[in-house]
Design a protein around this motif. Structure first.
Motif, mmCIF file in Angstrom:
data_model
loop_
_atom_site.group_PDB
_atom_site.id
_atom_site.type_symbol
_atom_site.label_atom_id
_atom_site.label_comp_id
_atom_site.label_asym_id
_atom_site.label_seq_id
_atom_site.Cartn_x
_atom_site.Cartn_y
_atom_site.Cartn_z
ATOM 1 N N SER A 27 6.360 0.167 -10.106
ATOM 2 C CA SER A 27 5.209 1.058 -10.021
ATOM 3 C C SER A 27 5.482 2.338 -9.254
ATOM 4 O O SER A 27 4.730 3.292 -9.357
ATOM 5 C CB SER A 27 4.033 0.318 -9.360
ATOM 6 N N VAL A 28 6.531 2.373 -8.468
ATOM 7 C CA VAL A 28 6.870 3.611 -7.767
ATOM 8 C C VAL A 28 8.227 4.143 -8.224
ATOM 9 O O VAL A 28 8.848 4.960 -7.564
ATOM 10 C CB VAL A 28 6.842 3.414 -6.236
ATOM 11 N N SER A 62 1.351 2.007 -13.496
ATOM 12 C CA SER A 62 0.810 2.675 -12.321
ATOM 13 C C SER A 62 0.492 1.629 -11.273
ATOM 14 O O SER A 62 0.284 0.450 -11.580
ATOM 15 C CB SER A 62 -0.462 3.454 -12.671
ATOM 16 N N ARG A 63 0.451 2.040 -10.023
ATOM 17 C CA ARG A 63 0.269 1.060 -8.955
ATOM 18 C C ARG A 63 -1.078 0.337 -9.065
ATOM 19 O O ARG A 63 -1.158 -0.866 -8.856
ATOM 20 C CB ARG A 63 0.409 1.741 -7.590
ATOM 21 N N ASN A 64 -2.136 1.044 -9.415
ATOM 22 C CA ASN A 64 -3.437 0.375 -9.569
ATOM 23 C C ASN A 64 -3.388 -0.677 -10.671
ATOM 24 O O ASN A 64 -3.867 -1.799 -10.500
ATOM 25 C CB ASN A 64 -4.528 1.402 -9.885
ATOM 26 N N ALA A 66 -0.702 -2.147 -11.832
ATOM 27 C CA ALA A 66 0.253 -3.185 -11.447
ATOM 28 C C ALA A 66 -0.391 -4.228 -10.549
ATOM 29 O O ALA A 66 -0.175 -5.431 -10.718
ATOM 30 C CB ALA A 66 1.451 -2.550 -10.742
ATOM 31 N N ARG A 67 -1.194 -3.786 -9.603
ATOM 32 C CA ARG A 67 -1.816 -4.723 -8.675
ATOM 33 C C ARG A 67 -2.790 -5.648 -9.384
ATOM 34 O O ARG A 67 -2.944 -6.805 -8.998
ATOM 35 C CB ARG A 67 -2.514 -3.949 -7.551
ATOM 36 N N ILE A 78 5.517 -6.709 -6.965
ATOM 37 C CA ILE A 78 5.580 -5.283 -6.642
ATOM 38 C C ILE A 78 6.417 -5.140 -5.377
ATOM 39 O O ILE A 78 6.138 -5.804 -4.370
ATOM 40 C CB ILE A 78 4.185 -4.698 -6.377
ATOM 41 N N LEU A 81 5.796 -2.993 -0.287
ATOM 42 C CA LEU A 81 4.423 -3.077 0.187
ATOM 43 C C LEU A 81 4.396 -3.667 1.595
ATOM 44 O O LEU A 81 5.238 -4.483 1.952
ATOM 45 C CB LEU A 81 3.563 -3.964 -0.723
ATOM 46 N N ARG A 146 -3.366 2.462 0.036
ATOM 47 C CA ARG A 146 -2.148 2.292 0.827
ATOM 48 C C ARG A 146 -2.495 1.735 2.205
ATOM 49 O O ARG A 146 -3.506 2.119 2.786
ATOM 50 C CB ARG A 146 -1.437 3.634 0.976
ATOM 51 N N SER A 171 -3.844 6.570 -7.633
ATOM 52 C CA SER A 171 -2.518 6.136 -7.228
ATOM 53 C C SER A 171 -1.451 6.837 -8.048
ATOM 54 O O SER A 171 -1.653 7.159 -9.208
ATOM 55 C CB SER A 171 -2.369 4.617 -7.394
ATOM 56 N N GLU A 173 2.901 6.918 -9.082
ATOM 57 C CA GLU A 173 4.102 6.094 -9.165
ATOM 58 C C GLU A 173 5.179 6.580 -8.222
ATOM 59 O O GLU A 173 6.221 5.944 -8.092
ATOM 60 C CB GLU A 173 4.629 6.081 -10.603
#
Length: 275
Positions: A27-28, A62-64, A66-67, A78, A81, A146, A171, A173
């Motif tokens: 995601s990043v 994307s992080r949102n 992915a979560r 992920i 974190l 975050r 969010s 990446e």
């Protein structure tokens, strides 16, 4: 030294796991940027996953997304974190696979706020609480999803309605996603790890914060359930193995200020045993 020997013996004499296939949600874009040589976090992650005792694949979300996705994926994680009590309600966490230096307040080198901040420092340390409480202080940017650490997260809840705090709700990446806003003058400052900010430009000034954790532990957050637990077990095996290698330790400590590296290494290895 005794800790290192104990952990190495445990790894040698414990049977190796045949791990559940692992899906890393990139995601990043950590792994993708490892090839360029400009992202030590990516090289470290690549190094670690080479020790994973099972198949590894990546998914770019994307992080949102992915979560939300890993909650039902079963065997996904992920990287990069922080572990919090709230996140533990939704995810299983690995052992900490690296440590990061303290978050710092980042301002452009030519900022008009330096004189004010320098006067507010005590022993070279700045209180962010006092800064946010200024009636006409600088606009500090943070990201909603975050975690900045226990004390800073609580501080941002207290000051969430202050005009001095800008909260980005979307969010990205990329690490340091608020830095372009800082460079363009939309915000006056932000909180970031020094080596992440330094990759975006050299014309920044950093302020040590009273409320920031001295060392930040970095984890994988993984799917809950039986498959997720198997993935975490495989990751923990890889982390314990890699943590004893000098080349991996060097990568872990690459973002830590030289004066803090010995203490950071000891703290990290102690946490590996404690968790």
């Amino acid at each position: 030294m005794k800790l290192c020997l104990v952990m190495l013996v445990l790894w040698i004499y414990c049977p190796r796991l045949t791990a559940e296939p692992l899906v890393i949600v990139d995601s990043v874009a950590i792994l993708k940027s490892a090839q360029s040589g400009n992202n030590p976090e990516g090289r470290l992650l690549q190094h670690l996953l080479a020790h994973y005792p099972g198949r590894v694949q990546t998914e770019s979300l994307s992080r949102n997304r992915a979560r939300a996705w890993i909650k039902t994926a079963g065997n996904a994680c992920i990287p990069w974190l922080k572990k919090t009590a709230a996140r533990e309600q939704d995810y299983l966490f690995s052992l900490p696979y690296m440590v990061e230096d303290a978050l710092m307040l980042v301002l452009p080198a030519q900022s008009v706020w330096h004189q004010t901040l320098q006067k507010m420092q005590a022993g070279g340390v700045l209180s962010l609480r006092q800064l946010l409480a200024l009636p006409d202080g600088p606009l500090i940017g943070i990201e909603l999803n975050r975690s900045y650490g226990t004390d800073l997260d609580a501080l941002f809840v207290t000051y969430r309605h202050q005009r001095s705090l800008y909260t980005r709700t979307s969010s990205s990446e990329d690490m340091g996603s608020l830095i372009p806003m800082l460079e363009r003058g939309f915000i006056d400052g932000l909180l970031e790890y020094p080596r992440v900010a330094a990759r975006h430009g050299a014309n920044f000034t950093f302020y040590q914060l009273q409320e920031a954790e001295e060392v930040n532990l970095v984890y994988f957050a993984c799917s809950r359930g039986e498959r997720g637990a198997a993935v975490v077990a495989g990751l923990n095996q890889a982390i314990l193995q890699a943590s004893q290698r000098p080349d991996y330790q060097q990568l872990v400590l690459g973002g830590i200020r030289t004066s803090r590296r010995e203490r950071a290494l000891e703290f990290w290895l102690t946490q590996l045993r404690a968790e």
